[in-house]
Design a protein around this motif. Structure first.
Motif, PDB file in Angstrom:
ATOM      1  N   GLY A  41      -5.207   0.178  10.788  1.00 35.19           N
ATOM      2  CA  GLY A  41      -4.822   1.581  10.922  1.00 35.19           C
ATOM      3  C   GLY A  41      -4.796   2.327   9.605  1.00 35.19           C
ATOM      4  N   PHE A  42      -5.848   2.201   8.824  1.00 40.34           N
ATOM      5  CA  PHE A  42      -5.918   2.784   7.492  1.00 40.34           C
ATOM      6  C   PHE A  42      -6.403   4.229   7.620  1.00 40.34           C
ATOM      7  CE2 PHE A  42      -5.163   1.304   3.360  1.00 40.34           C
ATOM      8  CZ  PHE A  42      -6.031   1.886   2.454  1.00 40.34           C
ATOM      9  N   GLU A  43      -5.497   5.184   7.713  1.00 40.94           N
ATOM     10  CA  GLU A  43      -5.845   6.588   7.947  1.00 40.94           C
ATOM     11  C   GLU A  43      -5.969   7.337   6.622  1.00 40.94           C
ATOM     12  OE1 GLU A  43      -6.493   6.344  11.876  1.00 40.94           O
ATOM     13  OE2 GLU A  43      -6.616   8.221  10.733  1.00 40.94           O
ATOM     14  N   PHE A  82     -12.724   1.161   9.008  1.00 43.17           N
ATOM     15  CA  PHE A  82     -13.280   2.415   8.510  1.00 43.17           C
ATOM     16  C   PHE A  82     -13.119   3.586   9.483  1.00 43.17           C
ATOM     17  CE2 PHE A  82     -15.004   0.716   4.738  1.00 43.17           C
ATOM     18  CZ  PHE A  82     -15.518  -0.544   5.016  1.00 43.17           C
ATOM     19  N   THR A  83     -12.431   3.378  10.584  1.00 46.00           N
ATOM     20  CA  THR A  83     -12.333   4.448  11.588  1.00 46.00           C
ATOM     21  C   THR A  83     -11.589   5.665  11.074  1.00 46.00           C
ATOM     22  OG1 THR A  83     -10.368   3.379  12.512  1.00 46.00           O
ATOM     23  CG2 THR A  83     -12.490   2.867  13.547  1.00 46.00           C
ATOM     24  N   GLY A  84     -10.672   5.490  10.129  1.00 46.30           N
ATOM     25  CA  GLY A  84      -9.858   6.597   9.646  1.00 46.30           C
ATOM     26  C   GLY A  84     -10.322   7.185   8.333  1.00 46.30           C
ATOM     27  N   MET A  85     -11.576   6.926   7.928  1.00 45.20           N
ATOM     28  CA  MET A  85     -12.065   7.462   6.651  1.00 45.20           C
ATOM     29  C   MET A  85     -13.513   7.925   6.783  1.00 45.20           C
ATOM     30  SD  MET A  85     -12.313   3.841   4.530  1.00 45.20           S
ATOM     31  CE  MET A  85     -10.623   3.338   4.796  1.00 45.20           C
ATOM     32  N   LEU A 145      -1.486   8.296   1.752  1.00 41.99           N
ATOM     33  CA  LEU A 145      -2.853   7.928   2.098  1.00 41.99           C
ATOM     34  C   LEU A 145      -3.617   9.095   2.726  1.00 41.99           C
ATOM     35  CD1 LEU A 145      -2.431   4.303   3.497  1.00 41.99           C
ATOM     36  CD2 LEU A 145      -3.498   4.990   1.351  1.00 41.99           C
ATOM     37  N   LYS A 146      -2.929   9.941   3.456  1.00 36.27           N
ATOM     38  CA  LYS A 146      -3.595  11.067   4.100  1.00 36.27           C
ATOM     39  C   LYS A 146      -4.173  12.055   3.086  1.00 36.27           C
ATOM     40  CE  LYS A 146      -1.237  11.015   8.564  1.00 36.27           C
ATOM     41  NZ  LYS A 146      -0.337  11.723   9.482  1.00 36.27           N
ATOM     42  N   ASP A 147      -3.548  12.128   1.896  1.00 31.10           N
ATOM     43  CA  ASP A 147      -4.034  13.034   0.850  1.00 31.10           C
ATOM     44  C   ASP A 147      -4.958  12.338  -0.142  1.00 31.10           C
ATOM     45  OD1 ASP A 147      -0.806  14.648   0.721  1.00 31.10           O
ATOM     46  OD2 ASP A 147      -2.619  15.218   1.842  1.00 31.10           O
ATOM     47  N   CYS A 148      -5.076  11.021  -0.041  1.00 38.92           N
ATOM     48  CA  CYS A 148      -5.809  10.235  -1.029  1.00 38.92           C
ATOM     49  C   CYS A 148      -7.303  10.551  -0.966  1.00 38.92           C
ATOM     50  CB  CYS A 148      -5.574   8.744  -0.761  1.00 38.92           C
ATOM     51  SG  CYS A 148      -5.756   7.737  -2.219  1.00 38.92           S
ATOM     52  N   THR A 149      -7.924  10.795  -2.134  1.00 38.02           N
ATOM     53  CA  THR A 149      -9.369  11.062  -2.195  1.00 38.02           C
ATOM     54  C   THR A 149     -10.153   9.881  -2.736  1.00 38.02           C
ATOM     55  OG1 THR A 149      -9.228  12.002  -4.426  1.00 38.02           O
ATOM     56  CG2 THR A 149      -8.934  13.521  -2.567  1.00 38.02           C
ATOM     57  N   ALA A 150      -9.494   8.962  -3.427  1.00 37.22           N
ATOM     58  CA  ALA A 150     -10.191   7.797  -3.996  1.00 37.22           C
ATOM     59  C   ALA A 150      -9.233   6.628  -4.082  1.00 37.22           C
ATOM     60  CB  ALA A 150     -10.762   8.115  -5.376  1.00 37.22           C
ATOM     61  N   ILE A 151      -9.731   5.434  -3.781  1.00 36.79           N
ATOM     62  CA  ILE A 151      -8.974   4.187  -3.922  1.00 36.79           C
ATOM     63  C   ILE A 151      -9.834   3.221  -4.719  1.00 36.79           C
ATOM     64  CG2 ILE A 151      -8.007   2.185  -2.731  1.00 36.79           C
ATOM     65  CD1 ILE A 151      -7.339   3.986  -0.388  1.00 36.79           C
ATOM     66  N   SER A 152      -9.259   2.696  -5.808  1.00 35.33           N
ATOM     67  CA  SER A 152      -9.993   1.774  -6.662  1.00 35.33           C
ATOM     68  C   SER A 152      -9.091   0.600  -7.011  1.00 35.33           C
ATOM     69  CB  SER A 152     -10.465   2.480  -7.943  1.00 35.33           C
ATOM     70  OG  SER A 152     -11.133   1.583  -8.794  1.00 35.33           O
ATOM     71  N   TRP A 160       0.833  -1.189   0.000  1.00 37.18           N
ATOM     72  CA  TRP A 160       0.000   0.000   0.000  1.00 37.18           C
ATOM     73  C   TRP A 160       0.880   1.256   0.000  1.00 37.18           C
ATOM     74  CZ3 TRP A 160      -5.243  -0.168  -0.436  1.00 37.18           C
ATOM     75  CH2 TRP A 160      -5.856  -1.416  -0.245  1.00 37.18           C
ATOM     76  N   PRO A 161       0.352   2.376  -0.462  1.00 37.13           N
ATOM     77  CA  PRO A 161       1.116   3.626  -0.388  1.00 37.13           C
ATOM     78  C   PRO A 161       1.458   3.957   1.063  1.00 37.13           C
ATOM     79  CG  PRO A 161      -0.841   3.878  -1.777  1.00 37.13           C
ATOM     80  CD  PRO A 161      -0.977   2.563  -1.095  1.00 37.13           C
ATOM     81  N   ASP A 162       2.489   4.792   1.243  1.00 35.86           N
ATOM     82  CA  ASP A 162       2.867   5.146   2.614  1.00 35.86           C
ATOM     83  C   ASP A 162       1.807   6.061   3.248  1.00 35.86           C
ATOM     84  OD1 ASP A 162       5.282   7.284   1.103  1.00 35.86           O
ATOM     85  OD2 ASP A 162       3.350   7.897   1.899  1.00 35.86           O
ATOM     86  N   LYS A 163       1.934   6.266   4.534  1.00 36.14           N
ATOM     87  CA  LYS A 163       0.904   6.980   5.292  1.00 36.14           C
ATOM     88  C   LYS A 163       0.698   8.400   4.803  1.00 36.14           C
ATOM     89  CE  LYS A 163       1.348   4.274   9.536  1.00 36.14           C
ATOM     90  NZ  LYS A 163       1.633   4.319  11.000  1.00 36.14           N
TER      91      LYS A 163
END
Length: 649
Positions: free
Chosen positions: A521-523, A545-548, A502-509, A496-499
Motif C-alpha cells: 500500500g505504498f501511496e 507500483f499501483t500508488g505511484m 509519502l503523499k507529498d514525496c516527489t523522490a525516494i532514494s 518509512w515516513p508516515d502516509k
C-alpha cells in the motif's frame, strides 16, 4: 670437347644475355605495370583495413603498436612512389621515329622499376598481416599533471613538506592525514602525490575513494583499473589475492586512500604494505585522529588545520576578483571571511557566488545569512548561499540547481547516470536528441565543478560530491522538493515516513540499502523518482507500483529480480528504467511501458533480450550486456532496427 662447350656457354652469357635480358623487360612492359597496379590496389585495401582498426583503437584509448605505425608510414611512402612511377610512365616518351617504334630504353627502365616495386609491395602486404594493432594503455590520473586547486600558502606548504618527508622515511609505510571535513585534505594529498611522482619518490601513484560506507569491490576495481589489471574473480577474497599478487611486484608505488571513516582491512582489499621485498606505501585521509592511530595503526599522523586569517583572506580575494577593492564591499567581505572561519569549503563557494558582484546589498545579504552560526553552520550557510546563487546566462540557474540536488540525493557519480536520470525527469531544457542531452549533462557538471559544489573524478566524466555538500543538497531537497533520501549504513532505515509525508514525496532514494521487503500500500501520487541500491534479495509486493503512477525514473541497482512485479506495467509515465547489475528473470512486462525512453541493463545477469522490448516505440537509448545472437528473439531484432544508432553495448 667439354672445354669448348663451356667456352661457348660463357661467351653466350656475356654476349647474348645482356641483349635478351633488356628485351625481356620490354616484352613484359605492360604485364609488369598491370601486376604493379594490382599489387597497389591490394596494398591500399590492406592499408584502409589497418587504418580502420587503428582509428577504432585510438577512439577506445588504446595505444598503437610501434611496428604497425612504422608499417603504415612505409606503405604511404611506397604508394606515393608507385603513383610517381605511373605518372612517369604516362608522361615519358615511350616511342620514337615519329611514333612508329617503341622507345626500348625507356620501356626497359620503367618495366624493370615496375617489377621491382611490385615485388616490394608484395613484401609489404605480407608484413601487414597483423594479429593485432593496439595495446591497452593505463590512463594516468589527470590530477598528477596539474597543480590546479592547490593553495600555495605557508601552512599548506609546510604540511606538504612534512608528508613528503614521512613518505621518504623507510620506517613509515602507512601515513595518515587528518582534519575536519572541507579543510582541503584531498587537494593536499593529491599535490603530495604529484610532487612525489615528479621527484621520483615513487614510480606510480594511484588513489581510491573510500567514503563512509566502503565498498571493497569498488575499491578493488578502482585500484586494479588504474594498474591496468583485469580481475575476473567475483569474490572479494579472490579479487584481493589477484591484486595482492600484482602489487607485490611493485617496488615504488604510493596508494592514496581518501576519506577513511573506520577500520579498513588493507589485506581484505589486497594491498601489501611496503617492505624490502616490495609492496606499497599507503597515504590515508580521515576526519578523525583516532581512526588513523587506533583503527588503522598509522605510524605517523599529520594534522591539517584551517587557514589562518591572512591565508583565508588571500584565498577569498583571489576567487572574488577586483570587486572587493571597493571600500564599502571590503569591510563586508572582511566580515564574510571571518564567518567562514578559515574553512576552504566555506570560503570557496561563497567567493564563487559573490565573484564580480558589485551591489552592496548582495554582500550584506550574504553576510546576514552567515552571521551567528557555528563553524558547521557557516559551512552549511555558505553552501546554501552558493546553491541559491547558481545562475548562468545560457543554461539558467534553475536547471543547475535541480542538477545539483539530483546528484546530491541520488548519489550518482558520473555523467552517464546524470544523463539517464536527467532525461527521465525532463531536467534538460530545449534539447531534442540524446547527444544534445549528453552535451548538456557534461556542461552542467562542469558548471557545478567550477562553482566548487562538485569535485573532479579520476576521469573527466566522473565526479564526486563532498560529504558536507551532499548533506546540504539533501537538506535542501528534503525541504523544498519533499525528497526522502537515506544512506542506510549512515542513517539506518528503521521505518518509512508516515502516509501524509509519502503523499507529498516527489523522490525516494535509498543508497546501500539493506532492507528486506518493501511495504504494501505504498501511496505516493506525486512521486517522480524512485531509486534503491540494494546488494541483497529484496521482496517487492506485486502491487507495489499501483500508488505511484506519475513515476518517471525507476532505478533498481544490484538486485535479484527474477520476476518483475505486474504493477510495473501501470507506470505509463515512466521515462527511464535502470536495472543495472541485477539478476533478471522474466522481463516481458517491460513491453507495457509505452513511454519508456531509456532502458539500462548494464552488467545484468540475463539469459535473453525479450521480444517485448520491440514494443517500446519511444525508446531512444538501450544499454544492454553483450548477449549471444540467439538470445534475441526475431521480433525484438526487427523492432529495434529504427533505434540501432542509439544502442550502446
Amino acid at each position: 670437347m667439354d672445354i669448348a662447350t663451356s667456352a661457348v656457354a660463357k661467351v653466350a652469357e656475356y654476349l647474348v644475355d645482356p641483349i635478351i635480358h633488356p628485351f625481356t623487360y620490354c616484352c613484359t612492359y605492360n604485364t609488369n605495370f598491370e601486376k604493379l597496379n594490382n599489387e597497389v590496389d591490394k596494398l591500399k585495401n590492406a592499408r584502409e583495413s589497418v587504418r580502420y582498426k587503428v582509428d577504432d583503437s585510438r577512439i577506445k584509448g588504446d595505444g598503437i603498436q610501434h611496428h604497425v605505425e612504422k608499417w603504415m608510414i612505409t606503405v604511404d611512402k611506397a604508394i606515393n612512389e608507385v603513383e610517381t612511377l605511373i605518372a612517369d610512365k604516362e608522361n615519358s616518351n615511350n616511342r620514337w621515329l615519329k611514333g612508329l617504334c617503341p622507345n626500348l630504353k625507356t620501356r626497359y627502365q620503367l618495366s624493370m622499376k615496375a617489377e621491382s616495386e611490385a615485388n616490394a609491395i608484395a613484401g609489404l602486404l605480407e608484413k601487414g598481416r597483423f594479429d593485432g594493432v593496439s595495446f591497452r594503455t593505463i590512463p594516468e590520473e589527470t590530477w598528477l599533471n596539474s597543480t590546479q586547486g592547490f593553495m600555495h600558502f605557508e601552512s599548506r606548504t609546510s604540511t606538504l613538506k612534512e608528508i613528503l618527508d614521512a613518505l621518504s622515511n623507510r620506517n613509515f609505510n602507512m601515513i595518515g592525514v587528518y582534519g575536519m571535513g572541507g579543510i582541503g585534505k584531498t587537494t593536499l594529498v593529491k599535490e603530495v602525490g604529484r610532487q612525489a611522482k615528479e621527484y621520483n619518490l615513487f614510480e606510480k601513484v594511484i588513489s581510491a575513494h573510500v567514503s563512509r560506507t566502503p565498498q571493497i569491490k569498488e575499491i578493488q576495481r578502482e585500484i586494479a583499473e588504474k594498474l591496468g589489471l583485469k580481475i575476473d574473480e567475483e569474490s572479494e577474497t579472490g579479487r584481493a589475492g589477484r591484486l595482492l599478487e600484482r602489487l607485490k611486484k611493485e617496488t615504488k608505488i604510493l596508494i592514496i586512500l581518501d576519506d577513511i571513516w573506520g577500520s579498513l582491512g588493507l589485506e581484505a582489499i589486497g594491498i601489501p604494505l611496503a617492505d624490502d621485498m616490495g609492496g606499497c606505501k599507503v597515504l590515508l585521509t580521515a576526519r578523525s585522529h583516532d581512526v588513523l592511530s587506533s583503527k588503522m595503526d598509522c605510524q605517523k599522523n599529520i594534522f591539517v588545520d584551517v587557514l589562518n586569517a591572512k591565508e583565508a583572506w588571500s584565498l577569498f580575494e583571489k576567487m572574488t576578483g577586483d570587486c572587493i577593492e571597493n571600500g564599502e564591499l571590503k569591510s563586508v567581505a572582511t566580515e564574510i571571511v571571518k564567518e567562514c572561519a578559515g574553512l576552504p569549503i566555506a570560503i570557496l563557494p561563497v567567493a564563487k557566488a559573490l565573484k564580480n558582484k558589485s551591489s552592496l546589498y548582495v554582500w550584506k545579504d550574504a553576510l546576514r545569512q552567515l552571521k551567528n552560526k557555528s563553524l558547521l553552520g557557516a559551512a552549511y550557510s555558505s553552501l546554501e548561499l552558493s546553491y541559491y546563487h547558481l545562475e548562468d546566462e545560457d543554461l539558467g540557474g534553475e536547471e543547475l540547481r535541480k542538477t545539483f540536488l539530483l546528484i546530491g540525493y541520488s548519489y550518482i557519480r558520473n555523467v552517464k547516470d546524470l544523463l539517464y536520470h536527467g532525461m527521465g525527469l525532463g531536467l534538460f531544457q530545449n534539447i531534442n536528441t540524446v547527444d544534445e542531452a549528453r552535451d548538456r549533462a557534461h556542461t552542467l557538471v562542469d558548471k557545478l565543478k567550477n562553482s566548487c559544489l562538485l569535485l573532479g573524478g579520476w576521469r573527466s566524466e566522473w565526479f564526486s560530491m563532498h560529504d558536507v555538500v551532499r548533506d546540504v543538497a539533501i537538506s535542501i531537497a528534503s525541504r523544498d522538493q519533499h525528497v526522502f533520501a537515506v544512506e542506510n549504513e549512515v542513517v539506518p532505515l528503521t521505518s518509512w515516513p508516515d502516509k501524509d509525508v509519502l503523499k507529498d514525496c516527489t523522490a525516494i532514494s535509498l543508497n546501500n540499502s539493506n532492507i528486506n521487503e518493501l511495504p504494501q500500500g505504498f501511496e505516493c501520487p506525486q512521486l517522480k523518482y524512485f531509486r534503491i541500491h540494494n546488494d541483497h534479495s529484496l521482496k517487492i509486493p506485486d502491487n507495489f507500483f499501483t500508488g505511484m503512477t506519475e513515476l518517471r525514473v525507476l532505478d533498481f541497482t544490484r538486485m535479484h529480480l527474477l520476476a518483475l512485479p505486474s504493477s510495473l506495467g501501470l507506470l505509463q509515465n515512466l521515462q527511464t528504467l535502470s536495472l543495472d547489475y541485477c539478476e533478471l528473470g522474466d522481463m516481458a512486462i517491460i513491453g507495457d511501458l509505452k513511454k519508456l525512453v531509456i532502458l539500462a541493463l548494464r552488467g545484468s545477469d540475463m539469459k535473453e533480450l525479450v521480444g517485448e522490448i520491440g514494443q517500446l516505440t519511444q525508446l531512444r537509448l538501450l544499454i544492454a550486456p553483450m548477449l549471444p545472437t540467439e538470445s534475441y528473439s526475431p521480433r525484438c531484432l526487427i523492432e529495434l532496427i529504427p533505434i540501432r544508432r542509439t544502442i550502446y553495448w
